[in-house]
Design an enzyme around this catalytic site. Structure first.
Site, PDB file in Angstrom:
ATOM      1  N   ASP A  44      45.227  30.421  51.210  1.00 23.29           N
ATOM      2  CA  ASP A  44      43.854  30.022  50.900  1.00 23.29           C
ATOM      3  C   ASP A  44      43.466  28.848  51.785  1.00 23.29           C
ATOM      4  O   ASP A  44      44.107  27.787  51.733  1.00 23.29           O
ATOM      5  CB  ASP A  44      43.754  29.632  49.420  1.00 23.29           C
ATOM      6  CG  ASP A  44      42.320  29.508  48.936  1.00 23.29           C
ATOM      7  OD1 ASP A  44      41.400  29.807  49.726  1.00 23.29           O
ATOM      8  OD2 ASP A  44      42.118  29.105  47.779  1.00 23.29           O
ATOM      9  N   ASP A  70      38.155  33.444  53.281  1.00 18.21           N
ATOM     10  CA  ASP A  70      39.104  32.327  53.360  1.00 18.21           C
ATOM     11  C   ASP A  70      40.407  32.544  52.605  1.00 18.21           C
ATOM     12  O   ASP A  70      41.150  31.584  52.378  1.00 18.21           O
ATOM     13  CB  ASP A  70      38.444  31.042  52.862  1.00 18.21           C
ATOM     14  CG  ASP A  70      37.969  31.150  51.415  1.00 18.21           C
ATOM     15  OD1 ASP A  70      37.943  32.276  50.884  1.00 18.21           O
ATOM     16  OD2 ASP A  70      37.625  30.111  50.827  1.00 18.21           O
ATOM     17  N   GLU A  71      40.725  33.766  52.210  1.00 12.94           N
ATOM     18  CA  GLU A  71      41.987  33.962  51.497  1.00 12.94           C
ATOM     19  C   GLU A  71      42.545  35.361  51.716  1.00 12.94           C
ATOM     20  O   GLU A  71      41.808  36.314  51.968  1.00 12.94           O
ATOM     21  CB  GLU A  71      41.838  33.674  49.993  1.00 12.94           C
ATOM     22  CG  GLU A  71      40.778  34.493  49.305  1.00 12.94           C
ATOM     23  CD  GLU A  71      40.661  34.171  47.821  1.00 12.94           C
ATOM     24  OE1 GLU A  71      41.670  33.769  47.205  1.00 12.94           O
ATOM     25  OE2 GLU A  71      39.555  34.336  47.270  1.00 12.94           O
TER      26      GLU A  71
END
Length: 360
Positions: free
Chosen positions: A13, A110-111
């Site tokens: 993350d 973003d992950e």
């Protein structure tokens, strides 16, 4: 490779992703409270997309109205959302993770989950952090778990820029006394419903009679929440390239729409945008949805399956306007949203959907 379960799942993350990208572009912002949202104008209706840790220290959170965030941190730097810039950096991050030799299941900008077969997941996590930092100058946190639920939960304990491991053996030591809302998938509404039964902690949720949860949440979600209390879940990592099921566009209007003509014109504009998105995919649309947020803040949605798959803008617009005929007359409109779901590759347009009916 085919999706399969792994003994270790790593959840990667990016830390304060949007704000971090903005600081990379403007190094003079390092250490300052940065808030990204809307067009960066707190006088407009918009919400916070993300905030730097310096802004979070003052209580700024994602989803908070931008005007309230600006009030909490008067000296914050407010910046507009730049989708293209974030997508470019995100692509670089995900390409870097795929280059590590582990399957990568992308969850969003973003992950991502990584599947790891070895006996040293901590070293694998550090390797992922180092690779992302070298490629993008961005920091990330990594949660290690024996399934996705525990890996995702672990990440929160590793932030910022750390690594944390959470397994079946340590689940209740770490999570048992924490509130249910800290679980991935439990929001404020579900948390309140659990509280009406005296269920306030993760350990209490795990100990709850399954029949009570089925009675409250139904035969599918009830057992799912019960498993969540134990941290149980899938360890399958699927690196199949993601294919969009649909595209959505929505607009929060700076001044409420007050007439049917204003609503119709706004919907035509949203349909044009969504149609362009689906045409870029080259797949026909099978189902459409309309989202309406009335003033001051009451949201309803309605959707319908089209008579057949279509790439016609006019047919899509007609279906959306038909849904709009169910809007409550005389109520001012704060937000409109249009979603078009496409035929998935290989399904031939045969997927069945049940229309959501009722006044919107």
């Amino acid at each position: 490779m085919a999706p399969r379960a792994y003994p270790w799942v790593l959840h990667v993350d990016l830390d304060q992703f949007l704000a971090a990208v903005e600081v990379l572009r403007r190094p003079e912002l390092a250490g300052r409270p940065v808030i990204v949202g809307g067009r960066g104008d707190p006088t407009e209706r918009a919400v916070v997309s993300t905030a730097s840790y310096e802004a979070r220290e003052h209580g700024v959170r994602s989803g908070m109205p931008l005007r309230i965030a600006a009030r909490k941190v008067p000296d914050a730097v407010l910046l507009p959302v730049d989708h293209e810039a974030y997508t470019e950096v995100s692509t670089q991050v995900m390409d870097t993770l795929r280059g590590l030799g582990m399957p990568a299941e992308v969850l969003g900008w973003d992950e991502a989950f990584l599947g790891y077969d070895g006996d040293d997941p901590v070293t694998a996590a550090r390797r992922a952090q180092e690779a992302v930092l070298a490629a993008t100058r961005l920091h990330c946190s990594v949660g290690i778990g024996d399934n996705k639920i525990r890996a995702k939960t672990a990440t929160g304990f590793g932030k910022p820029a750390g690594v944390f491991r959470l397994t079946a053996d340590t689940w209740f030591d770490v999570m048992g006394e924490r509130p249910c809302i800290d679980l991935w998938g439990v929001g404020s509404r579900v948390s309140r419903r659990l509280a009406t039964h005296g269920i306030t902690t993760v350990a209490e949720l795990a100990a709850t009679d399954p029949g009570l949860l089925v009675g409250e949440f139904g035969p599918r979600m009830g057992p799912w929440y019960g498993d969540l209390g134990h941290g149980r879940g899938s360890a399958v990592v699927d690196d199949t390239p993601w294919v969009a099921r649909g595209h959505s566009r929505e607009t929060t209007y700076q001044h409420n729409l007050t007439t049917a003509e204003e609503v119709a014109a706004a919907l035509q504009e949203l349909v044009t945008q969504v149609h362009a998105d689906t045409e870029a995919e080259g797949r026909p649309v099978l189902r459409v949805s309309l989202k309406v947020r009335y003033a001051p803040f009451f949201t309803q949605t309605r959707s319908t399956k089209l008579p057949g798959p279509t790439r016609s803008r006019e047919e899509i617009a007609g279906a959306i306007l038909a849904l709009a005929a169910g809007m409550e007359p005389g109520r001012e409109v704060r937000l409109l949203g249009v979603r078009a779901e496409m035929v998935m590759p290989g399904d031939g347009g045969s997927a069945e959907h049940t229309p959501v009916r009722g006044r919107i």
